[in-house]
Design a protein around this motif. Sequence first.
Motif, PDB file in Angstrom:
ATOM      1  N   HIS A   1     -80.224  75.843  77.560  1.00 25.13           N
ATOM      2  CA  HIS A   1     -80.201  74.491  76.995  1.00 25.13           C
ATOM      3  C   HIS A   1     -80.451  73.447  78.082  1.00 25.13           C
ATOM      4  CE1 HIS A   1     -77.944  70.904  75.333  1.00 25.13           C
ATOM      5  NE2 HIS A   1     -78.812  71.166  74.373  1.00 25.13           N
TER       6      HIS A   1
ATOM      7  N   ARG B   1     -83.682  70.953  78.365  1.00 28.63           N
ATOM      8  CA  ARG B   1     -83.488  69.492  78.395  1.00 28.63           C
ATOM      9  C   ARG B   1     -84.124  68.880  79.642  1.00 28.63           C
ATOM     10  NH1 ARG B   1     -79.031  67.476  75.483  1.00 28.63           N
ATOM     11  NH2 ARG B   1     -79.609  65.499  76.436  1.00 28.63           N
TER      12      ARG B   1
ATOM     13  N   ASN C   1     -81.041  79.224  67.045  1.00 28.25           N
ATOM     14  CA  ASN C   1     -81.824  78.269  66.249  1.00 28.25           C
ATOM     15  C   ASN C   1     -81.971  76.947  66.992  1.00 28.25           C
ATOM     16  OD1 ASN C   1     -82.016  80.167  64.255  1.00 28.25           O
ATOM     17  ND2 ASN C   1     -80.585  79.187  62.833  1.00 28.25           N
ATOM     18  N   ALA C   2     -80.872  76.464  67.577  1.00 32.47           N
ATOM     19  CA  ALA C   2     -80.914  75.186  68.296  1.00 32.47           C
ATOM     20  C   ALA C   2     -81.846  75.292  69.498  1.00 32.47           C
ATOM     21  CB  ALA C   2     -79.507  74.794  68.744  1.00 32.47           C
TER      22      ALA C   2
ATOM     23  N   ARG D   1     -84.366  77.382  69.870  1.00 30.18           N
ATOM     24  CA  ARG D   1     -85.741  77.458  69.351  1.00 30.18           C
ATOM     25  C   ARG D   1     -86.270  76.072  69.026  1.00 30.18           C
ATOM     26  NH1 ARG D   1     -87.914  81.922  66.011  1.00 30.18           N
ATOM     27  NH2 ARG D   1     -88.481  80.288  64.549  1.00 30.18           N
ATOM     28  N   ASP D   2     -85.399  75.267  68.387  1.00 24.50           N
ATOM     29  CA  ASP D   2     -85.822  73.907  68.021  1.00 24.50           C
ATOM     30  C   ASP D   2     -86.197  73.093  69.255  1.00 24.50           C
ATOM     31  OD1 ASP D   2     -85.444  74.542  65.408  1.00 24.50           O
ATOM     32  OD2 ASP D   2     -83.544  73.457  65.171  1.00 24.50           O
ATOM     33  N   LEU D   3     -85.558  73.416  70.388  1.00 25.70           N
ATOM     34  CA  LEU D   3     -85.872  72.706  71.633  1.00 25.70           C
ATOM     35  C   LEU D   3     -87.069  73.332  72.354  1.00 25.70           C
ATOM     36  CD1 LEU D   3     -82.284  72.065  73.029  1.00 25.70           C
ATOM     37  CD2 LEU D   3     -83.922  70.312  72.307  1.00 25.70           C
ATOM     38  N   GLY D   4     -87.613  74.405  71.769  1.00 24.83           N
ATOM     39  CA  GLY D   4     -88.834  74.973  72.342  1.00 24.83           C
ATOM     40  C   GLY D   4     -88.671  76.320  73.016  1.00 24.83           C
TER      41      GLY D   4
ATOM     42  N   ARG E   1     -88.540  80.239  73.560  1.00 21.86           N
ATOM     43  CA  ARG E   1     -89.069  81.434  72.913  1.00 21.86           C
ATOM     44  C   ARG E   1     -87.983  82.507  73.027  1.00 21.86           C
ATOM     45  NH1 ARG E   1     -94.488  83.975  75.155  1.00 21.86           N
ATOM     46  NH2 ARG E   1     -93.351  83.535  77.057  1.00 21.86           N
TER      47      ARG E   1
ATOM     48  N   THR F   1     -79.821  83.033  61.523  1.00 18.91           N
ATOM     49  CA  THR F   1     -80.626  82.933  62.735  1.00 18.91           C
ATOM     50  C   THR F   1     -82.084  83.244  62.408  1.00 18.91           C
ATOM     51  OG1 THR F   1     -78.729  83.662  64.010  1.00 18.91           O
ATOM     52  CG2 THR F   1     -80.862  83.803  65.097  1.00 18.91           C
ATOM     53  N   GLN F   2     -82.963  82.349  62.822  1.00 17.06           N
ATOM     54  CA  GLN F   2     -84.397  82.547  62.607  1.00 17.06           C
ATOM     55  C   GLN F   2     -84.935  83.516  63.648  1.00 17.06           C
ATOM     56  OE1 GLN F   2     -86.371  80.833  60.126  1.00 17.06           O
ATOM     57  NE2 GLN F   2     -84.264  80.591  59.398  1.00 17.06           N
TER      58      GLN F   2
ATOM     59  N   ASP G   1     -88.593  85.403  64.792  1.00 21.68           N
ATOM     60  CA  ASP G   1     -90.037  85.516  64.569  1.00 21.68           C
ATOM     61  C   ASP G   1     -90.360  86.867  63.954  1.00 21.68           C
ATOM     62  OD1 ASP G   1     -90.455  83.056  65.660  1.00 21.68           O
ATOM     63  OD2 ASP G   1     -90.977  83.797  67.659  1.00 21.68           O
TER      64      ASP G   1
END
Lengths: 444, 192
Positions: free
Chosen positions: A194, A198, A265-266, A268-271, A273, A331-332, A334
């Motif tokens: 994280h 950031r 998920n959080a 992933r949302d920040l980019g 992989r 949890t997403q 791929d």
Amino acid sequence: MSSDSQRRATPTPAAVRTVDAIVVGAGHAGLAMSHALSGHGIDHVVIERGEVASAWRERWDSLRLLTPNWQTRLPSYAHESHDPDGFMTRHEVVAFLDHYARRISAPVSTGTEVFAASREGDGYRLTTSRGRFQCRALVLASGAHALPHVPGAAAALPASVASVTAHDYRRPERLDARHVLVVGASATGVQLAHELLRAGRQVTLSVGEHVRMPRHYRGLDIQRWLHAAGVLDQRYDQVDDIVRARHVPSPQLAGTAAPGLLDLNALRDLGARIAGRLVGVADGKVHFSGALRNHCVMADLKLNRLLDALDRWALEHGCPAPLEPERFAPTQVDASPPLALDLGKERIDAVLWATGSRPDFGFLRVPCFDRQGRLRHDGGVVDAPGLYALGLPFLRRRKSTFIHGAEDDVRDLSVHLARFLDRVSGASRAVGAVGEPLMGPAAR
Amino acid sequence: MQPAKKIVRSEIKANNGVDVDALLGARQALTEQPAGAAFKWRATCTWVNGTHARTSVHKFFGLGTEQAHKKDFILDADHPEIFASEDNGPTPVEYVLAGLASCLTAGIATVAQHRNIQLRSVKATLEAGMDLQGILGIDPEVRNGFDGIKVTFDVDADASREDIVALVAQSQKRSAVFDVVTNPTNVSVDVR
């Protein structure tokens, strides 16, 4: 073997300091034990390789406690905070423990590294950087996280890729890398991933078994729930499989009041992989397990089971939470997470190992380890006379590694230790041993 | 981080034909005697004709000594007629699917027994994609093996959907074949 009275009668060589008990490590657990030993009138010394709370002086800058201030307390000592729901920075933890050491006048011998501890006479002989010590009872409190654990695969990384452990990492600016492979998704791994995201770094996160957990649930900090529902007080002899329970990774939490989960998920949302567990490094490529989906399904199932249990507990105990029960999005994953990445092609400059840590008992020359090299102990009572351990995962209770977890463990084990000393030394311990500190308190 | 719970074995009513007590006994015994846990699985395979090969599985090693199946199991493998073969048996990759499915299914029965869940039916449907441009050497970027395996379970049991999903997840966690196909394995092939 000389009897105790003979030992006392014969002056010991000046180079060997004799005490009833030695505590190795002046972190929260060692200091809490010192407080308890003083309460029992047991002559002891706390041996510390660095300064009080040395582990907290050697971690990444943004690290905060995972437990809120209201929960952060030690025997006879609570955090006096205007913000009970805040989380101490690591510097505040150092100050907290420094103050505690002074307040309880802990007899700490700082800057004292233990080279070896072995059976000698009716107790233990310690060889340290500041001379030799002899004691009848020895308490291992040097922490569960003394040494970073790095998988063997790290050795196969190309020299062009920096290999950094979470113990060595300090802040993004000190890591000369644009694309970082963070390995491990426990509290440490997700916090560092994280922070790097950031700071504008590209992050690939390698994820094995993990524990997904919200910081807040139904408007309350998760620690409020775990504390109130008694989950943290579960004893080591009450769980089905203690070996498994002791190896559960730390939950995906950070010491922050920020809303939302710090989960995959959080990130992933920040980019970020997301890849599976790292299983090998060969020919400039890192390889990942194809089992990521199952690891995520298991984490989701366990999270929901925990929330079910907390909701049930709230209902049964008539404890209304501010908000209604909720369930978090799965949890997403791929469809085809990467199985191998070419470090060169991906321009991965650094691998950050957040793959756990181990206690350091390398100095202990006592046959008290199992085949896997783990300490053999029953709730902290080690399989060797007068030897105790503190602060290891689920040592006696689920909270054993938490700061506030030390109090109950230390109470139990100090009573055991006092009885042990009474048994081996009879009345002789009382002679001149009324908590007289061997050395001065840890004055700064 | 679940509240403590211990399943009392005498309260177990489910019967899936799995002797969990024997497995738990073996677990305990092998914890104390780890050398006995070292197994060797073996197979011999002989070429018959064309793409037809016949594998025999009989002996193995475990619990510190030579062991054997009740009989010599024979597995014929071949390729279908569209590969200009005689189709004397499943393709080798289909045996991989069979291995994965039967391993997960056995795991589901065992875990269900342990968790006191009565199974009525369990059916796995598998599909694995493969681009033949790999094995035919048309495109070096395409791998020979599967590009993915999809397993779908239909489970009828005395349990909630969530408990069934947990059963299936746990069977993956403890499955040898799931590990073999999801993680790399060193393979050495020599000629005598």
